[in-house]
Design a protein around this motif. Structure first.
Motif, PDB file in Angstrom:
ATOM      1  N   ARG A 152       0.754  -1.321  -0.084  1.00 22.39           N
ATOM      2  CA  ARG A 152       0.122   0.048   0.282  1.00 22.39           C
ATOM      3  C   ARG A 152       0.939   1.090  -0.139  1.00 22.39           C
ATOM      4  O   ARG A 152       2.038   1.376   0.883  1.00 22.39           O
ATOM      5  CB  ARG A 152      -0.968   0.087   1.071  1.00 22.39           C
ATOM      6  CG  ARG A 152      -1.758  -1.019   1.108  1.00 22.39           C
ATOM      7  CD  ARG A 152      -3.033  -1.118   2.140  1.00 22.39           C
ATOM      8  NE  ARG A 152      -4.067  -2.190   2.232  1.00 22.39           N
ATOM      9  CZ  ARG A 152      -5.100  -2.039   1.298  1.00 22.39           C
ATOM     10  NH1 ARG A 152      -5.217  -0.990   0.485  1.00 22.39           N
ATOM     11  NH2 ARG A 152      -6.083  -2.904   1.184  1.00 22.39           N
ATOM     12  N   ASN A 193      -3.657   4.337   6.455  1.00 23.39           N
ATOM     13  CA  ASN A 193      -5.029   4.531   6.676  1.00 23.39           C
ATOM     14  C   ASN A 193      -5.140   5.730   7.570  1.00 23.39           C
ATOM     15  O   ASN A 193      -4.547   6.296   8.441  1.00 23.39           O
ATOM     16  CB  ASN A 193      -5.561   3.238   7.630  1.00 23.39           C
ATOM     17  CG  ASN A 193      -6.808   3.410   8.040  1.00 23.39           C
ATOM     18  OD1 ASN A 193      -7.321   3.977   9.021  1.00 23.39           O
ATOM     19  ND2 ASN A 193      -7.687   2.790   7.323  1.00 23.39           N
ATOM     20  N   GLU A 225     -10.364  -6.720   6.131  1.00 23.29           N
ATOM     21  CA  GLU A 225      -9.648  -5.607   6.354  1.00 23.29           C
ATOM     22  C   GLU A 225     -10.202  -4.444   7.130  1.00 23.29           C
ATOM     23  O   GLU A 225      -9.655  -3.735   8.129  1.00 23.29           O
ATOM     24  CB  GLU A 225      -9.386  -4.703   5.111  1.00 23.29           C
ATOM     25  CG  GLU A 225      -8.415  -3.919   4.956  1.00 23.29           C
ATOM     26  CD  GLU A 225      -8.091  -3.136   3.765  1.00 23.29           C
ATOM     27  OE1 GLU A 225      -7.123  -2.128   3.589  1.00 23.29           O
ATOM     28  OE2 GLU A 225      -8.316  -3.816   2.701  1.00 23.29           O
ATOM     29  N   ARG A 226     -11.745  -4.273   6.969  1.00 22.45           N
ATOM     30  CA  ARG A 226     -12.431  -3.272   7.685  1.00 22.45           C
ATOM     31  C   ARG A 226     -12.279  -3.664   9.018  1.00 22.45           C
ATOM     32  O   ARG A 226     -12.192  -2.702  10.074  1.00 22.45           O
ATOM     33  CB  ARG A 226     -13.854  -3.293   6.922  1.00 22.45           C
ATOM     34  CG  ARG A 226     -13.791  -2.427   5.675  1.00 22.45           C
ATOM     35  CD  ARG A 226     -15.219  -2.868   4.889  1.00 22.45           C
ATOM     36  NE  ARG A 226     -15.213  -2.019   3.810  1.00 22.45           N
ATOM     37  CZ  ARG A 226     -16.007  -2.458   2.564  1.00 22.45           C
ATOM     38  NH1 ARG A 226     -16.893  -3.228   2.890  1.00 22.45           N
ATOM     39  NH2 ARG A 226     -15.982  -1.622   1.620  1.00 22.45           N
ATOM     40  N   ILE A 274      -9.054  -2.786  10.619  1.00 21.73           N
ATOM     41  CA  ILE A 274      -8.890  -1.670  11.148  1.00 21.73           C
ATOM     42  C   ILE A 274      -9.632  -1.059  12.319  1.00 21.73           C
ATOM     43  O   ILE A 274      -9.004  -0.420  13.294  1.00 21.73           O
ATOM     44  CB  ILE A 274      -9.174  -0.662   9.789  1.00 21.73           C
ATOM     45  CG1 ILE A 274      -8.452  -1.009   8.563  1.00 21.73           C
ATOM     46  CG2 ILE A 274      -9.155   0.888  10.110  1.00 21.73           C
ATOM     47  CD1 ILE A 274      -8.765  -0.309   7.400  1.00 21.73           C
TER      48      ILE A 274
END
Length: 263
Positions: A4, A8, A74-75, A78
């Motif tokens: 990435r 974030n 992933e959500r 996080i």
């Protein structure tokens, strides 16, 4: 696996706020400035819970219904990372305050009374202050099926567990009027300065609020509410009126945090 290119945004926010907090631990920073950095950290964290935490939880719910397993994981990751970071930061906050800053204040005869019994000189002055200034602002609200109460956003309250004269157990929500009165009360005695929390002044005088009762417990709480503005990308009406309408809703949003302050 593709690497990435960006951090974030929410984890970056929390990392920046941690950097703010660490200035409070920096021995090169003047003492009062270090205390201010703790205050800034706390204010920033409140804003994170008001603006970003609702989005993270909403994304997690979307992820639970999403067919894309990678995005869903992933959500969730996080949100879990954010909560883990916040918990660690809160522990660090308490350690900086209790183990570093309060001892440094005591070394110069400034006593921040944190989880301490009031000295006699403070107890007398605080009792007089409670009766003359504080008591008039208190608004006890019994929590039962016959009464409704809406805790305001980011306001401090006590939950008081009492046994009344009839032997009935009651739970009462008691406001801490930090908007109307200073959060701290200062008493000077000889060369020493004593600083008491408004919360503790109320706590030490609960018998004057709940007469003829037995006080079984008293617990500090704070509710943080969703303040995210829900504005459409294309709005046909007056945008300024819509913004004003949304702003009025900010303090009535769903709760995003039920917080027991460090005490």
């Amino acid at each position: 696996m593709e690497q990435r290119r960006f951090f974030n945004r929410d984890l970056s926010w929390l990392s920046f706020n941690e950097r703010v907090m660490e200035e409070a631990a920096n021995e090169k920073v003047p003492l009062l400035e270090r205390i201010k950095f703790l205050s800034i950290f706390s204010s920033n964290l409140d804003e994170f819970y008001r603006v970003r935490m609702p989005v993270l939880r909403a994304l997690q719910k979307i992820g639970e219904k999403d067919d894309n397993t990678i995005d869903a994981e992933e959500r969730a990751a996080i949100l879990n990372q954010a909560l883990s970071l916040i918990n660690a930061q809160q522990q660090r906050f308490g350690a900086i305050l209790k183990d570093k800053l309060i001892p440094l204040l005591k070394a110069i005869d400034v006593h921040l009374l944190y989880n301490e019994v009031f000295p006699d000189v403070v107890k007398k002055a605080a009792g007089e202050y409670f009766l003359s200034e504080v008591l008039a602002f208190l608004q006890p609200a019994v929590l039962d099926v016959g009464h409704s109460f809406f805790p305001e956003n980011n306001k401090l309250y006590f939950i008081v567990d009492i046994l009344d004269a009839a032997g009935d157990n009651k739970i009462v929500l008691l406001n801490i009027p930090s908007d109307e009165l200073p959060r701290f009360f200062t008493v000077k005695s000889d060369n020493a300065i004593y600083i008491a929390f408004l919360d503790d002044i109320i706590r030490n005088n609960l018998d004057k609020v709940f007469k003829n009762t037995k006080i079984k417990g008293c617990y500090s709480i704070k509710i943080t509410r969703d303040a995210e503005l829900d504005l459409q990308d294309e709005y046909p009406g007056d945008l300024s009126e819509e913004i004003e309408k949304q702003l009025k809703k900010r303090d009535a949003g769903l709760a995003t945090r039920f917080f027991l302050p460090f005490r």
